[in-house]
Structure formats: C-alpha cells, structure tokens
Scaffold this motif. Structure first.
Motif, PDB file in Angstrom:
ATOM      1  N   ILE A   1      40.449  37.527  31.517  1.00 22.14           N
ATOM      2  CA  ILE A   1      40.867  36.172  31.889  1.00 22.14           C
ATOM      3  C   ILE A   1      41.621  36.207  33.219  1.00 22.14           C
ATOM      4  O   ILE A   1      41.413  35.358  34.098  1.00 22.14           O
ATOM      5  CB  ILE A   1      41.740  35.554  30.780  1.00 22.14           C
ATOM      6  N   ALA A   2      42.500  37.194  33.374  1.00 19.67           N
ATOM      7  CA  ALA A   2      43.227  37.327  34.638  1.00 19.67           C
ATOM      8  C   ALA A   2      42.272  37.623  35.793  1.00 19.67           C
ATOM      9  O   ALA A   2      42.449  37.118  36.905  1.00 19.67           O
ATOM     10  CB  ALA A   2      44.277  38.434  34.518  1.00 19.67           C
ATOM     11  N   ALA A   3      41.247  38.432  35.522  1.00 16.68           N
ATOM     12  CA  ALA A   3      40.246  38.715  36.559  1.00 16.68           C
ATOM     13  C   ALA A   3      39.525  37.442  36.968  1.00 16.68           C
ATOM     14  O   ALA A   3      39.211  37.238  38.156  1.00 16.68           O
ATOM     15  CB  ALA A   3      39.247  39.759  36.050  1.00 16.68           C
ATOM     16  N   SER A   4      39.277  36.574  35.993  1.00 20.40           N
ATOM     17  CA  SER A   4      38.601  35.318  36.318  1.00 20.40           C
ATOM     18  C   SER A   4      39.471  34.431  37.189  1.00 20.40           C
ATOM     19  O   SER A   4      38.963  33.619  37.978  1.00 20.40           O
ATOM     20  CB  SER A   4      38.198  34.585  35.030  1.00 20.40           C
ATOM     21  N   ALA A   5      40.796  34.564  37.081  1.00 23.07           N
ATOM     22  CA  ALA A   5      41.691  33.818  37.966  1.00 23.07           C
ATOM     23  C   ALA A   5      41.502  34.256  39.406  1.00 23.07           C
ATOM     24  O   ALA A   5      41.514  33.430  40.331  1.00 23.07           O
ATOM     25  CB  ALA A   5      43.142  34.028  37.534  1.00 23.07           C
ATOM     26  N   ALA A   6      41.310  35.566  39.604  1.00 20.31           N
ATOM     27  CA  ALA A   6      41.091  36.079  40.954  1.00 20.31           C
ATOM     28  C   ALA A   6      39.754  35.601  41.511  1.00 20.31           C
ATOM     29  O   ALA A   6      39.622  35.346  42.714  1.00 20.31           O
ATOM     30  CB  ALA A   6      41.147  37.606  40.949  1.00 20.31           C
ATOM     31  N   VAL A   7      38.760  35.467  40.642  1.00 16.87           N
ATOM     32  CA  VAL A   7      37.429  35.047  41.086  1.00 16.87           C
ATOM     33  C   VAL A   7      37.397  33.546  41.380  1.00 16.87           C
ATOM     34  O   VAL A   7      36.865  33.108  42.401  1.00 16.87           O
ATOM     35  CB  VAL A   7      36.369  35.396  40.017  1.00 16.87           C
TER      36      VAL A   7
ATOM     37  N   LEU B   1      32.406  44.636  44.780  1.00 21.23           N
ATOM     38  CA  LEU B   1      31.687  43.773  43.842  1.00 21.23           C
ATOM     39  C   LEU B   1      31.644  42.316  44.301  1.00 21.23           C
ATOM     40  O   LEU B   1      30.917  41.507  43.729  1.00 21.23           O
ATOM     41  CB  LEU B   1      32.327  43.857  42.450  1.00 21.23           C
ATOM     42  N   GLY B   2      32.419  41.985  45.296  1.00 22.98           N
ATOM     43  CA  GLY B   2      32.370  40.645  45.856  1.00 22.98           C
ATOM     44  C   GLY B   2      33.284  39.647  45.196  1.00 22.98           C
ATOM     45  O   GLY B   2      33.257  38.462  45.521  1.00 22.98           O
ATOM     46  N   GLY B   3      34.106  40.078  44.265  1.00 19.75           N
ATOM     47  CA  GLY B   3      35.000  39.150  43.584  1.00 19.75           C
ATOM     48  C   GLY B   3      36.377  39.086  44.196  1.00 19.75           C
ATOM     49  O   GLY B   3      37.245  38.385  43.699  1.00 19.75           O
ATOM     50  N   GLY B   4      36.596  39.858  45.263  1.00 16.89           N
ATOM     51  CA  GLY B   4      37.921  39.943  45.857  1.00 16.89           C
ATOM     52  C   GLY B   4      38.611  41.217  45.406  1.00 16.89           C
ATOM     53  O   GLY B   4      38.399  41.691  44.287  1.00 16.89           O
ATOM     54  N   GLU B   5      39.448  41.764  46.268  1.00 17.12           N
ATOM     55  CA  GLU B   5      40.095  43.037  45.956  1.00 17.12           C
ATOM     56  C   GLU B   5      40.963  42.982  44.702  1.00 17.12           C
ATOM     57  O   GLU B   5      41.061  43.958  43.962  1.00 17.12           O
ATOM     58  CB  GLU B   5      40.944  43.487  47.149  1.00 17.12           C
ATOM     59  N   LEU B   6      41.601  41.839  44.446  1.00 19.41           N
ATOM     60  CA  LEU B   6      42.523  41.759  43.314  1.00 19.41           C
ATOM     61  C   LEU B   6      41.821  41.547  41.981  1.00 19.41           C
ATOM     62  O   LEU B   6      42.477  41.469  40.935  1.00 19.41           O
ATOM     63  CB  LEU B   6      43.542  40.647  43.561  1.00 19.41           C
ATOM     64  N   VAL B   7      40.502  41.465  41.991  1.00 18.30           N
ATOM     65  CA  VAL B   7      39.760  41.484  40.725  1.00 18.30           C
ATOM     66  C   VAL B   7      39.763  42.899  40.153  1.00 18.30           C
ATOM     67  O   VAL B   7      39.827  43.097  38.935  1.00 18.30           O
ATOM     68  CB  VAL B   7      38.308  41.003  40.937  1.00 18.30           C
ATOM     69  N   GLY B   8      39.689  43.878  41.039  1.00 15.80           N
ATOM     70  CA  GLY B   8      39.561  45.273  40.630  1.00 15.80           C
ATOM     71  C   GLY B   8      40.614  45.762  39.660  1.00 15.80           C
ATOM     72  O   GLY B   8      40.278  46.388  38.639  1.00 15.80           O
ATOM     73  N   PRO B   9      41.918  45.510  39.916  1.00 13.63           N
ATOM     74  CA  PRO B   9      42.933  46.007  38.986  1.00 13.63           C
ATOM     75  C   PRO B   9      42.767  45.482  37.567  1.00 13.63           C
ATOM     76  O   PRO B   9      43.049  46.195  36.600  1.00 13.63           O
ATOM     77  CB  PRO B   9      44.245  45.504  39.605  1.00 13.63           C
TER      78      PRO B   9
ATOM     79  N   GLY C   1      44.509  51.083  44.234  1.00 11.02           N
ATOM     80  CA  GLY C   1      43.757  52.035  45.032  1.00 11.02           C
ATOM     81  C   GLY C   1      42.269  51.847  44.853  1.00 11.02           C
ATOM     82  O   GLY C   1      41.685  50.863  45.335  1.00 11.02           O
ATOM     83  N   PRO C   2      41.611  52.760  44.120  1.00 14.43           N
ATOM     84  CA  PRO C   2      40.159  52.674  43.958  1.00 14.43           C
ATOM     85  C   PRO C   2      39.686  51.403  43.266  1.00 14.43           C
ATOM     86  O   PRO C   2      38.631  50.864  43.606  1.00 14.43           O
ATOM     87  CB  PRO C   2      39.821  53.923  43.131  1.00 14.43           C
ATOM     88  N   ALA C   3      40.442  50.900  42.286  1.00 14.93           N
ATOM     89  CA  ALA C   3      40.006  49.692  41.576  1.00 14.93           C
ATOM     90  C   ALA C   3      40.006  48.486  42.507  1.00 14.93           C
ATOM     91  O   ALA C   3      39.111  47.643  42.460  1.00 14.93           O
ATOM     92  CB  ALA C   3      40.913  49.431  40.375  1.00 14.93           C
ATOM     93  N   ARG C   4      41.003  48.395  43.358  1.00 16.86           N
ATOM     94  CA  ARG C   4      41.067  47.284  44.309  1.00 16.86           C
ATOM     95  C   ARG C   4      39.904  47.361  45.284  1.00 16.86           C
ATOM     96  O   ARG C   4      39.292  46.343  45.625  1.00 16.86           O
ATOM     97  CB  ARG C   4      42.403  47.318  45.050  1.00 16.86           C
ATOM     98  N   HIS C   5      39.592  48.558  45.725  1.00 17.37           N
ATOM     99  CA  HIS C   5      38.457  48.751  46.633  1.00 17.37           C
ATOM    100  C   HIS C   5      37.154  48.365  45.944  1.00 17.37           C
ATOM    101  O   HIS C   5      36.286  47.718  46.542  1.00 17.37           O
ATOM    102  CB  HIS C   5      38.414  50.208  47.082  1.00 17.37           C
ATOM    103  N   LEU C   6      37.037  48.737  44.668  1.00 21.43           N
ATOM    104  CA  LEU C   6      35.835  48.406  43.905  1.00 21.43           C
ATOM    105  C   LEU C   6      35.678  46.897  43.763  1.00 21.43           C
ATOM    106  O   LEU C   6      34.569  46.362  43.850  1.00 21.43           O
ATOM    107  CB  LEU C   6      35.892  49.053  42.523  1.00 21.43           C
TER     108      LEU C   6
END
Length: 221
Positions: free
Chosen positions: A100-106, A176-184, A167-172
C-alpha cells in the motif's frame, strides 16, 4: 506406557527450543530489515508528496502506531491458536502495508502512505511477539539470554534495512519506472514475505502449544 497401552514418547523440549530459536532468528532478521527499509523512506516520501516535513514525520510515526494497534489482536490470536499463526499474521499484514505504501509512491496519493505504514507496524509487533515465542520453552535461567539473542539478531536486520532500502532497492525502483522511493517498499514486502514463510514453514511444533499455553492446545487434549 499409558493406561490404555499406548506408548508415550517424551517431548525433547531442548531440541524443539533450538529449532524454535533458529527459525525465529531467520525470521526476525529479514523482518527487521524490512521495517527499517520502509521506515527510512517514509519521511522522505511523505515530504516529497506533500511538501511538508510534518506530514513526512507523521507517515514515519505511523509505524509505531501500527505496532501498538496490532499488539493486542496478535496476542489474542496467539492465545487462541499459538505463536506461529500470530507471528505469520503480523508479517502478512506488513506485506500488505508495504505494498500500500508503495502504491502511494506510484500514485502520489499521500493518504496511502500512512495507511501502509500502519500495516508495516504490524510486522514490528510480530517481531516483538517473536521474543515471547523464543522464551516459551527456554529454561528460566536462560530466558534472558535467549531473548537477548533474538534482539541482537533483529538489530542486524535493522542495520541492514536502510542500506537495502536506500541503496539497491531504491535504484531498482527507478529502473522499474515507479520512482526511486517505490523500491524500499517493494524490498520491505519481499523481506516480510520471506520472514512469514520461514515462520510458517519451520516454527513447528508451535512452542506455545508445546507448553499448553494456547486455547487450541488445551482444547485439543
């Protein structure tokens, strides 16, 4: 032999305790990393979405609030069904919260962020509950050390979390195109899922059921 002639096999509580502690350690390490991965990004994302440091801090604080809100329901579930279902329920809720938090970033919809962090807080409540599971079968003189080992293991995960999340999750997330803060948050969801699977698969027998501390164990006798 029992009165009806059936064989009674003594329970090797020491072996069960060793297995329980190994399983819990393998669960709290990724769960600890998941929590700090999500937490480290929440204030940044909250401020980015709203332009307000206050709303960023509020989103981060929701992890603690979620942990407090989840404590009693998880405790009740464990009293009825045992440690394993309660801990798994906490980690499962945390997976949903991280998504759900990831969807906020998207989507850029701020309200999803504190809601998601409340769910992530349930993962923290599950990690705290793991300490009680570790102590269920521990001898009285060794309980403090047992709980200390689990806290120390959780700390390892907590230290790794920001490194993974920012680090790597933010880069990922950027790839993926969802923004860096989706990764964490995606990393947190995966780590919570791993923790839940480990506990679900290997926390057997349930330590609280072994000592007869759950209503399920009592009622099944």
């Amino acid at each position: 032999m029992s009165p009806d002639g059936a064989s009674i096999h003594p329970v090797d509580t020491e072996a069960i305790q060793r297995r329980t502690l190994r399983t819990l350690i393998c669960g709290v390490v990724p769960a600890g990393a998941a929590m700090t991965s999500a937490y480290s990004a929440s204030a940044v994302l909250g401020e980015e979405l709203t332009g307000s440091e206050t709303f960023g801090a509020l989103a981060a604080a929701c992890l603690t609030v979620g942990s407090a809100l989840a404590t009693l329901p998880l405790a009740r579930l464990m009293a009825i069904r045992g440690r394993r279902p309660g801990i798994v329920a906490g980690y499962t809720t945390a997976v949903l919260g991280a998504l759900i938090a990831a969807s906020a970033a998207v989507t850029g919809f701020y309200a999803l962020l504190p809601l998601g962090m409340l769910g992530v807080g349930a993962g923290n409540a599950a990690n705290l509950a793991a300490r009680y599971a570790a102590a269920d079968l521990a001898p009285e003189e060794g309980r403090a050390r047992t709980i200390g080992n689990l806290v120390w293991s959780s700390t390892i995960g907590a230290v790794l979390g920001p490194t993974i999340g920012l680090g790597p999750a933010r880069h990922l997330g950027g790839i993926l195109g969802g923004g860096e803060l989706v990764g964490p948050y995606l990393a947190a969801a995966v780590l919570f899922a791993i923790a839940g699977f480990v506990v679900y698969r290997w926390l057997r027998p349930d330590p609280l059921s072994v000592v007869g501390g759950s209503e399920f164990a009592t009622g099944s006798r």
